[in-house]
Design a protein around this motif. Structure first.
Motif, PDB file in Angstrom:
ATOM      1  N   ASP A 131       0.801  -1.221   0.000  1.00 18.78           N
ATOM      2  CA  ASP A 131       0.000   0.000   0.000  1.00 18.78           C
ATOM      3  C   ASP A 131       0.838   1.277   0.000  1.00 18.78           C
ATOM      4  OD1 ASP A 131      -2.290  -1.516  -0.015  1.00 18.78           O
ATOM      5  OD2 ASP A 131      -2.612  -1.384   2.150  1.00 18.78           O
ATOM      6  N   ASP A 132       2.081   1.183   0.466  1.00 17.36           N
ATOM      7  CA  ASP A 132       2.955   2.349   0.504  1.00 17.36           C
ATOM      8  C   ASP A 132       3.900   2.418  -0.694  1.00 17.36           C
ATOM      9  OD1 ASP A 132       1.957   3.352   2.965  1.00 17.36           O
ATOM     10  OD2 ASP A 132       3.118   1.837   4.035  1.00 17.36           O
ATOM     11  N   ARG A 158      12.342   4.449  -3.334  1.00 12.60           N
ATOM     12  CA  ARG A 158      11.320   3.600  -2.707  1.00 12.60           C
ATOM     13  C   ARG A 158      10.712   2.667  -3.735  1.00 12.60           C
ATOM     14  NH1 ARG A 158       6.085   4.462  -3.083  1.00 12.60           N
ATOM     15  NH2 ARG A 158       6.336   6.687  -3.410  1.00 12.60           N
ATOM     16  N   ASP A 165       6.293   5.567   8.236  1.00 12.13           N
ATOM     17  CA  ASP A 165       5.427   6.667   8.638  1.00 12.13           C
ATOM     18  C   ASP A 165       5.449   6.822  10.153  1.00 12.13           C
ATOM     19  OD1 ASP A 165       3.554   8.661   8.715  1.00 12.13           O
ATOM     20  OD2 ASP A 165       1.898   7.440   7.965  1.00 12.13           O
ATOM     21  N   ARG A 178       8.054  11.205   8.045  1.00 12.41           N
ATOM     22  CA  ARG A 178       8.435   9.904   7.492  1.00 12.41           C
ATOM     23  C   ARG A 178       9.944   9.797   7.517  1.00 12.41           C
ATOM     24  NH1 ARG A 178       5.372   8.476   2.019  1.00 12.41           N
ATOM     25  NH2 ARG A 178       6.091   6.446   2.618  1.00 12.41           N
TER      26      ARG A 178
END
Length: 102
Positions: free
Chosen positions: A4-5, A65, A74, A79
């Motif tokens: 999801d990130d 990333r 997070d 972050r």
């Protein structure tokens, strides 16, 4: 499929994408600096004091990333980034050693 990130699973990391991320001197420098710190070190993007705008710094960290080089963590209103050293060493043995030898 990334989580999801936006972090790819180790088996989804592609050598061409990783090498593209490392081809930029600023990004290569970020990874090299992580390699000279203890494993698991978390740092903010700003702590690297890259000689570019905040938005360009964010772009560089997004590229790293998405390539799988960094995991963004997070912390609510901030972050941090951590090098995915073990996963990268397993997926691409010797690659980070070459970066560290620079």
């Amino acid at each position: 499929m990334p989580d999801d990130d936006g972090h790819p699973l180790p088996e989804e990391m592609d050598l061409r994408t990783v090498l593209h991320a490392l081809a930029d001197p600023l990004r290569l420098g970020v990874i090299a600096r992580f390699l000279h710190e203890p494993a698991g070190t978390e740092r903010t993007c700003a702590s690297f004091e890259l000689p570019v705008s905040k938005s360009t710094t964010s772009h560089h960290f997004k590229v790293m990333r998405e390539a799988g080089l960094l995991r963004m963590v997070d912390h609510g209103n901030s972050r941090t980034a951590v090098l995915r050293r073990e996963e990268l060493d397993e997926r691409f043995p010797g690659l980070l050693d070459l970066v560290a030898a620079g």
